[in-house]
Design an enzyme around this catalytic site. Structure first.
Site, PDB file in Angstrom:
ATOM      1  N   HIS A 121      28.993 -28.677  27.757  1.00  0.00           N
ATOM      2  CA  HIS A 121      27.879 -27.807  28.130  1.00  0.00           C
ATOM      3  C   HIS A 121      26.815 -28.716  28.755  1.00  0.00           C
ATOM      4  O   HIS A 121      26.689 -29.876  28.368  1.00  0.00           O
ATOM      5  CB  HIS A 121      27.355 -27.181  26.838  1.00  0.00           C
ATOM      6  CG  HIS A 121      26.378 -26.077  27.001  1.00  0.00           C
ATOM      7  ND1 HIS A 121      25.057 -26.297  27.295  1.00  0.00           N
ATOM      8  CD2 HIS A 121      26.519 -24.731  26.891  1.00  0.00           C
ATOM      9  CE1 HIS A 121      24.434 -25.137  27.349  1.00  0.00           C
ATOM     10  NE2 HIS A 121      25.300 -24.165  27.103  1.00  0.00           N
ATOM     11  N   ASP A 198      29.075 -31.480  19.244  1.00  0.00           N
ATOM     12  CA  ASP A 198      28.319 -30.264  19.518  1.00  0.00           C
ATOM     13  C   ASP A 198      29.111 -29.093  18.927  1.00  0.00           C
ATOM     14  O   ASP A 198      30.140 -28.697  19.464  1.00  0.00           O
ATOM     15  CB  ASP A 198      28.147 -30.150  21.040  1.00  0.00           C
ATOM     16  CG  ASP A 198      27.634 -28.793  21.491  1.00  0.00           C
ATOM     17  OD1 ASP A 198      27.444 -27.900  20.638  1.00  0.00           O
ATOM     18  OD2 ASP A 198      27.426 -28.625  22.706  1.00  0.00           O
ATOM     19  N   GLN A 201      29.600 -23.911  19.495  1.00  0.00           N
ATOM     20  CA  GLN A 201      30.599 -22.875  19.755  1.00  0.00           C
ATOM     21  C   GLN A 201      31.633 -22.791  18.629  1.00  0.00           C
ATOM     22  O   GLN A 201      32.363 -21.819  18.529  1.00  0.00           O
ATOM     23  CB  GLN A 201      31.293 -23.190  21.087  1.00  0.00           C
ATOM     24  CG  GLN A 201      31.899 -22.008  21.779  1.00  0.00           C
ATOM     25  CD  GLN A 201      30.875 -20.941  22.087  1.00  0.00           C
ATOM     26  OE1 GLN A 201      31.043 -19.792  21.683  1.00  0.00           O
ATOM     27  NE2 GLN A 201      29.801 -21.289  22.775  1.00  0.00           N
ATOM     28  N   LYS A 224      24.184 -18.248  17.467  1.00  0.00           N
ATOM     29  CA  LYS A 224      25.615 -18.025  17.720  1.00  0.00           C
ATOM     30  C   LYS A 224      26.377 -17.691  16.437  1.00  0.00           C
ATOM     31  O   LYS A 224      27.565 -17.422  16.471  1.00  0.00           O
ATOM     32  CB  LYS A 224      26.208 -19.244  18.416  1.00  0.00           C
ATOM     33  CG  LYS A 224      25.623 -19.393  19.814  1.00  0.00           C
ATOM     34  CD  LYS A 224      26.364 -20.310  20.719  1.00  0.00           C
ATOM     35  CE  LYS A 224      25.668 -20.308  22.076  1.00  0.00           C
ATOM     36  NZ  LYS A 224      26.047 -21.431  22.907  1.00  0.00           N
ATOM     37  N   CYS A 362      27.043 -22.809  32.052  1.00  0.00           N
ATOM     38  CA  CYS A 362      26.390 -24.088  31.741  1.00  0.00           C
ATOM     39  C   CYS A 362      27.407 -25.218  31.639  1.00  0.00           C
ATOM     40  O   CYS A 362      27.223 -26.150  30.852  1.00  0.00           O
ATOM     41  CB  CYS A 362      25.574 -24.020  30.455  1.00  0.00           C
ATOM     42  SG  CYS A 362      24.238 -22.854  30.517  1.00  0.00           S
TER      43      CYS A 362
HETATM   44  C1  LIG Z   1      25.374 -22.400  23.370  1.00  0.00           C
HETATM   45  C2  LIG Z   1      25.837 -23.793  23.476  1.00  0.00           C
HETATM   46  C3  LIG Z   1      24.934 -24.851  23.625  1.00  0.00           C
HETATM   47  C4  LIG Z   1      23.453 -24.647  23.764  1.00  0.00           C
HETATM   48  O1  LIG Z   1      22.894 -24.068  22.671  1.00  0.00           O
HETATM   49  P1  LIG Z   1      21.347 -23.630  22.682  1.00  0.00           P
HETATM   50  O2  LIG Z   1      21.250 -22.704  21.537  1.00  0.00           O
HETATM   51  O3  LIG Z   1      21.108 -22.964  24.001  1.00  0.00           O
HETATM   52  O4  LIG Z   1      20.543 -24.868  22.533  1.00  0.00           O
HETATM   53  C5  LIG Z   1      25.443 -26.127  23.673  1.00  0.00           C
HETATM   54  N1  LIG Z   1      26.750 -26.363  23.597  1.00  0.00           N
HETATM   55  C6  LIG Z   1      27.660 -25.380  23.459  1.00  0.00           C
HETATM   56  C7  LIG Z   1      29.114 -25.706  23.367  1.00  0.00           C
HETATM   57  C8  LIG Z   1      27.225 -24.061  23.402  1.00  0.00           C
HETATM   58  O5  LIG Z   1      28.125 -23.072  23.282  1.00  0.00           O
END
Ligand SMILES: *Cc1c(COP(=O)(O)O)cnc(C)c1O
Length: 404
Positions: A121, A198, A201, A224, A362
């Site tokens: 992302h 990260d 997701q 999320k 993104c």
């Molecule tokens: C949604 C997402 C982000 C960004 O999250 P924010 O809540 O916008 O800071 C980063 N990495 C992944 C894989 C995502 O799905």
């Protein structure tokens, strides 16, 4: 028993109409919907104990502080962090990553190497590019194959004693790939590199055990996982969080302030400058509790069923191509129709009440890899149904008839 109709009743928004049609919400990878149980917690906060935390002697402040810190413990337990203060409340994954990227400026020197995966992302690319610009370190990319799986043999070759940091998402938001982070972390530690995963997701679909993973940093966004926007967490191993300098200066994060020198507060407050999103933190804890009550095993099983069903149904459409066909993936389907721009499909689906995402999600480097402008992305949650998959498939067929 997993009863999707009963679960749907928890989500008031799923009962509304869009453009005169019942809402079919398939944009869960962008943000999830909020159950009444979490909405109630938010309302309760503002109705009954809204106060600033950690400083008041009065009852409301004490109550808000207790609830906020209890939420931290709920999240600590959920991710099996060793200590509550290893959970830093942030405004979300982007904020969490920036804390680490900024903090590492002090440890990274010229010609050190930082590895990122090809399917990140933007929020897990740009902060590292900025870090490299500040320090003269080199950013290297772990490539992927056509299926959307990382080339692990190339990753092993990229690792050396120059490697200081590795950044990778647990699950790709654009492709749904579940990355082999256990191996990534283990191999990184062999060369003494730190790893940030990260988990934005992944958190809606599975439970990461940060101690078992032995991960150095793990990030999550509350919105999320059925929680509110503007809230998230950074997990960091205590030793790392103690070493990293604070990201923002202000109230809450100090121990003592004089004009000559300020000493910083202990963890987690060192990274929580200013009045935080108190209600958001409490609601984040409630959201994690809500999902645990349904059960992540049941969620994973049901979502896998939806994924298989949707994949099969969509592939029956001639000219439809799915991007991201990794063996190990979650309920995200990115696709295109030959000869049609993804935006046009998305717009027609919207007229039919179907919410999908179109564009680069993104993750522009992924789109460049496949040489496409973007995709249509349908991402399924545990509250979606097979009937909604059928509505999506019918919608796509209708869109094609109009556009082709
Ligand atoms: C949604 C997402 C982000 C960004 O999250 P924010 O809540 O916008 O800071 C980063 N990495 C992944 C894989 C995502 O799905």
């Amino acid at each position: 028993m997993f009863d999707v109709q009963k679960i749907r009743k928890d989500f008031p928004i799923l009962g509304r109409e869009v453009n005169g049609k019942p809402l079919v919400y398939l944009d869960n990878a962008a943000t999830s919907q909020t159950p009444q149980q979490v909405i109630d917690v938010i309302v309760d906060y503002y109705q009954n104990y809204n106060a600033n935390i950690h400083r008041g002697v009065h009852a409301l402040s004490q109550e808000a502080t207790d609830k906020y810190e209890q939420a931290r413990v709920k999240i600590q337990k959920h991710f099996n962090a060793a200590k509550p203060h290893e959970i830093i409340f942030t405004s979300g994954t982007t904020h969490s990553i920036n804390i680490v990227a900024n903090g590492f400026s002090s440890f990274i020197k010229k010609d050190d190497e930082i590895l990122v995966s090809a399917m990140e992302h933007h929020s897990n690319i740009v902060p590292w590019q900025m870090l490299c610009e500040r320090t003269g370190a080199v950013l290297k990319v772990i490539p992927m194959n056509q299926e959307g799986e990382l080339l692990m043999d190339v990753y092993y070759k990229l690792l050396s004693d120059k490697t200081k940091l590795i950044f990778c998402n647990h699950i790709s938001n654009a492709l749904g790939t579940i990355n082999p982070i256990e191996e990534i972390i283990e191999k990184a530690h062999h060369v003494g590199a730190a790893v940030l995963i990260d988990g934005a997701q992944a958190a809606p679909h599975l439970v990461a055990d940060v101690q078992e993973l032995d991960v150095d940093f793990y990030t999550v966004s509350a919105h999320k996982v059925c929680g509110p926007t503007g809230q998230g967490m950074l997990y960091g191993k205590e030793e790392w969080l103690n070493k990293l300098p604070p990201y923002q200066g202000g109230g809450e994060m100090i121990a003592e302030v004089t004009f000559e020198k300020t000493t910083y507060a202990d963890l987690p407050h060192k990274f929580e400058a200013g009045t935080p999103n108190i209600c958001g933190g409490i609601a984040f804890g409630a959201a994690i509790e809500y999902m645990n009550a349904i059960g992540f095993d049941a969620i994973a099983e049901y979502e896998h069923e939806l994924l298989e069903y949707a994949t099969k149904k969509l592939l029956e459409i001639k000219g439809l191509k799915i991007y991201g066909t990794a063996k190990n993936k979650t309920s995200v389907i990115s696709f295109n129709i030959e000869g049609v721009h993804p935006y046009d499909i998305g717009s027609i689906l919207d007229k039919l009440g179907i919410a999908v995402r179109t564009g680069h999600h993104c993750a522009q480097p992924i789109m460049d890899f496949y040489k496409i402008p973007g995709t249509v992305r349908a991402s399924f949650s545990f509250y979606n149904t097979k009937n909604e998959v059928d509505i999506l498939v019918d919608g796509v067929v209708r869109a094609m008839k109009m556009l082709l």
